[in-house]
Structures are given as structure tokens and as C-alpha cells.
Design a protein around this motif. Structure first.
Motif, PDB file in Angstrom:
ATOM      1  N   LEU A 112      92.384  20.076   7.682  1.00  0.00           N
ATOM      2  CA  LEU A 112      92.693  18.810   8.348  1.00  0.00           C
ATOM      3  C   LEU A 112      92.449  18.893   9.854  1.00  0.00           C
ATOM      4  N   ALA A 113      92.675  20.072  10.408  1.00  0.00           N
ATOM      5  CA  ALA A 113      92.474  20.230  11.849  1.00  0.00           C
ATOM      6  C   ALA A 113      91.010  20.112  12.230  1.00  0.00           C
ATOM      7  N   LYS A 114      90.133  20.383  11.293  1.00  0.00           N
ATOM      8  CA  LYS A 114      88.700  20.295  11.574  1.00  0.00           C
ATOM      9  C   LYS A 114      88.164  18.858  11.492  1.00  0.00           C
ATOM     10  N   ILE A 115      88.973  17.950  10.972  1.00  0.00           N
ATOM     11  CA  ILE A 115      88.541  16.547  10.841  1.00  0.00           C
ATOM     12  C   ILE A 115      88.613  15.878  12.216  1.00  0.00           C
ATOM     13  N   SER A 116      87.521  15.253  12.619  1.00  0.00           N
ATOM     14  CA  SER A 116      87.496  14.570  13.921  1.00  0.00           C
ATOM     15  C   SER A 116      88.314  13.280  13.873  1.00  0.00           C
ATOM     16  N   GLN A 117      88.575  12.748  15.051  1.00  0.00           N
ATOM     17  CA  GLN A 117      89.348  11.502  15.129  1.00  0.00           C
ATOM     18  C   GLN A 117      88.599  10.352  14.465  1.00  0.00           C
ATOM     19  N   ALA A 118      87.276  10.303  14.650  1.00  0.00           N
ATOM     20  CA  ALA A 118      86.484   9.237  14.030  1.00  0.00           C
ATOM     21  C   ALA A 118      86.522   9.342  12.510  1.00  0.00           C
ATOM     22  N   GLU A 119      86.420  10.576  11.990  1.00  0.00           N
ATOM     23  CA  GLU A 119      86.501  10.760  10.533  1.00  0.00           C
ATOM     24  C   GLU A 119      87.892  10.420  10.016  1.00  0.00           C
ATOM     25  N   HIS A 120      88.901  10.742  10.800  1.00  0.00           N
ATOM     26  CA  HIS A 120      90.275  10.426  10.404  1.00  0.00           C
ATOM     27  C   HIS A 120      90.467   8.909  10.261  1.00  0.00           C
ATOM     28  N   ILE A 121      89.938   8.156  11.244  1.00  0.00           N
ATOM     29  CA  ILE A 121      90.055   6.690  11.193  1.00  0.00           C
ATOM     30  C   ILE A 121      89.263   6.127  10.028  1.00  0.00           C
ATOM     31  N   SER A 122      88.080   6.693   9.756  1.00  0.00           N
ATOM     32  CA  SER A 122      87.268   6.226   8.641  1.00  0.00           C
ATOM     33  C   SER A 122      87.978   6.443   7.311  1.00  0.00           C
ATOM     34  N   ILE A 123      88.583   7.608   7.137  1.00  0.00           N
ATOM     35  CA  ILE A 123      89.329   7.884   5.897  1.00  0.00           C
ATOM     36  C   ILE A 123      90.539   6.976   5.786  1.00  0.00           C
ATOM     37  N   TYR A 124      91.208   6.761   6.899  1.00  0.00           N
ATOM     38  CA  TYR A 124      92.394   5.913   6.909  1.00  0.00           C
ATOM     39  C   TYR A 124      92.045   4.485   6.488  1.00  0.00           C
ATOM     40  N   LYS A 125      90.949   3.969   7.036  1.00  0.00           N
ATOM     41  CA  LYS A 125      90.535   2.611   6.691  1.00  0.00           C
ATOM     42  C   LYS A 125      90.085   2.508   5.238  1.00  0.00           C
ATOM     43  N   LYS A 126      89.494   3.575   4.730  1.00  0.00           N
ATOM     44  CA  LYS A 126      89.009   3.554   3.347  1.00  0.00           C
ATOM     45  C   LYS A 126      90.157   3.392   2.359  1.00  0.00           C
ATOM     46  N   TRP A 127      91.244   4.081   2.600  1.00  0.00           N
ATOM     47  CA  TRP A 127      92.360   4.059   1.653  1.00  0.00           C
ATOM     48  C   TRP A 127      93.428   3.041   2.006  1.00  0.00           C
TER      49      TRP A 127
END
Length: 230
Positions: A112-127
């Protein structure tokens, strides 16, 4: 959530004397009783019941999870509701494992620490994709379109009246010109008849008297004027 006629409340501190609906099993019940004991609350069996009470006017405000509330609004078509604010402790996403698999936690945290902020937001919006439904009030649009339509009809009516008046005026002008030509023709005929014989069409005595007698008078008048001067 509240009706669209309600103002934007921002948080619990601005609810005032409004009636707040909240599901009885929410942990927010204890939170509100502890930090906002003066708020009038009504407990509902579930989120759906709380939203329906607000939509029916039985409660002023409802507090619930943004994700599930958004799903209920879309499913039930409660487009008269809006987001009135945010309040209470925020829910954060978590991953849980059993005690037997707790040795995986360091690996999961490292991944999880390797996930960038942009990827985090993308995953958040997906679910957790939230769609804000806007119920457009077409009453003002209808009023504006009606007023504009009436104004256009008035302009068309005015244009038709002006065109009709112009046609009528043009016809009158043509009639007036025709009468003027007829009058000039009659005057010309009258002058001709006054100076000519009707049978022979030759000049008559009236023309002779007016033409030759006036020519004869002019030398005498000039002579009299010369005598008066001398």
C-alpha cells in the motif's frame, strides 16, 4: 441530507431546532448524544426509512453514510434531496485479516505504501463512485420561455399590424395620386374649354379679350407711368 429548500448547514452545529433523523444502529447516535445533546433526533430502522421521512417532510435532516445514501437516492429516485453538509467522524478504508494471517500485514502495508496518491484516488473512485443528482427546477425556465414566447408573439402581431397599415397607406397614396392626376386633367380641360369654341375648337372671344386687350393696356399703363414721373 435535506430537502433542496433547506439551506446548506455545513455541520451538526448549524442544525439548530431542526429534526434530525438517524438510523438507530449508527455509531453516530452515541456521537451526537455526546457532543450535540441539544439536537432533536428521531431514530429510524434504517437509512432508507430516514431518507423517506425527510422526503415526506416528517424530518428536516438525515445523517448517513455518503456511499450508501447515494445508492438509496439513485435507487428510489429521491431527487428532491440534497447534501446539506458533512459532520461526525469520517469513515476510513481499512483492510482486515484473521489472526492466522496476521504475518501478511507487513507485506500488505508495504504494498500500500508503494501506491501513489493518484492511484489511490483512482482506486477510491472506482469502488466508491458518488453521483450527485441534481433535480433541475424547470419552473423558472418555463416562466422565462413563456415570457419570451409572448414577447415574440407580440412582436409578430406588431409587425403584422405595421405591415397592414403600410399596405393601407400605400393604397391611399396611390388613390390620392390618381385623384390628383384626374383633377389636373379636369383643370386642363376646363382651361381649354374656357378659351376655345366647343364646335370649331378655335380660340374664343374670352381668349381674345384676355390676351390682346391686356397687351393693349400695357403700353398705355407704361405711358401713364412715364407722364407721372416727368
Amino acid at each position: 441530507m435535506s430537502l433542496k429548500s433547506q439551506p446548506f448547514l455545513q455541520g451538526f452545529e448549524n442544525i439548530g431546532d431542526r429534526l434530525l433523523a438517524i438510523p438507530k444502529d449508527y455509531r453516530l447516535v452515541e456521537y451526537i448524544q455526546r457532543f450535540y445533546p441539544t439536537i432533536n433526533t428521531i431514530l429510524t430502522d434504517n437509512e432508507r426509512q430516514g431518507l423517506e421521512r425527510v422526503a415526506n417532510g416528517e424530518a428536516d435532516v438525515f445523517v448517513g453514510s455518503m456511499f450508501s445514501v447515494n445508492a438509496y437516492i439513485q435507487q428510489q429516485g429521491l431527487t428532491s434531496l440534497k447534501i446539506a453538509g458533512w459532520g461526525g467522524p469520517e469513515d476510513e478504508l481499512r483492510i482486515g485479516v484473521t489472526h492466522a494471517k496476521q504475518d501478511l500485514l507487513p507485506r500488505i502495508n508495504a504494498g500500500l505504501a508503494k501506491i501513489s496518491q493518484a492511484e489511490h484516488i483512482s482506486i477510491y473512485k472506482k469502488w466508491h463512485n458518488i453521483t450527485v443528482i441534481e433535480d433541475i427546477d424547470y419552473s423558472l425556465v418555463i416562466q422565462v420561455v413563456t415570457a419570451l414566447g409572448m414577447f415574440i408573439l407580440f412582436l409578430l402581431y406588431r409587425t403584422m399590424c405595421v405591415s397592414k397599415y403600410n399596405v393601407h397607406l400605400e393604397a391611399n397614396n396611390k388613390q390620392l395620386q390618381k385623384l390628383q392626376l384626374e383633377l389636373e386633367e379636369k383643370n386642363s380641360n376646363h382651361d381649354f374649354l374656357a378659351q376655345h369654341d366647343q364646335l370649331t375648337k378655335l380660340y374664343n372671344r374670352q381668349y381674345f379679350n384676355r390676351t390682346f386687350l391686356e397687351d393693349a393696356r400695357q403700353p398705355q399703363e407704361k405711358k401713364l407711368q412715364n407722364n407721372n414721373i416727368s
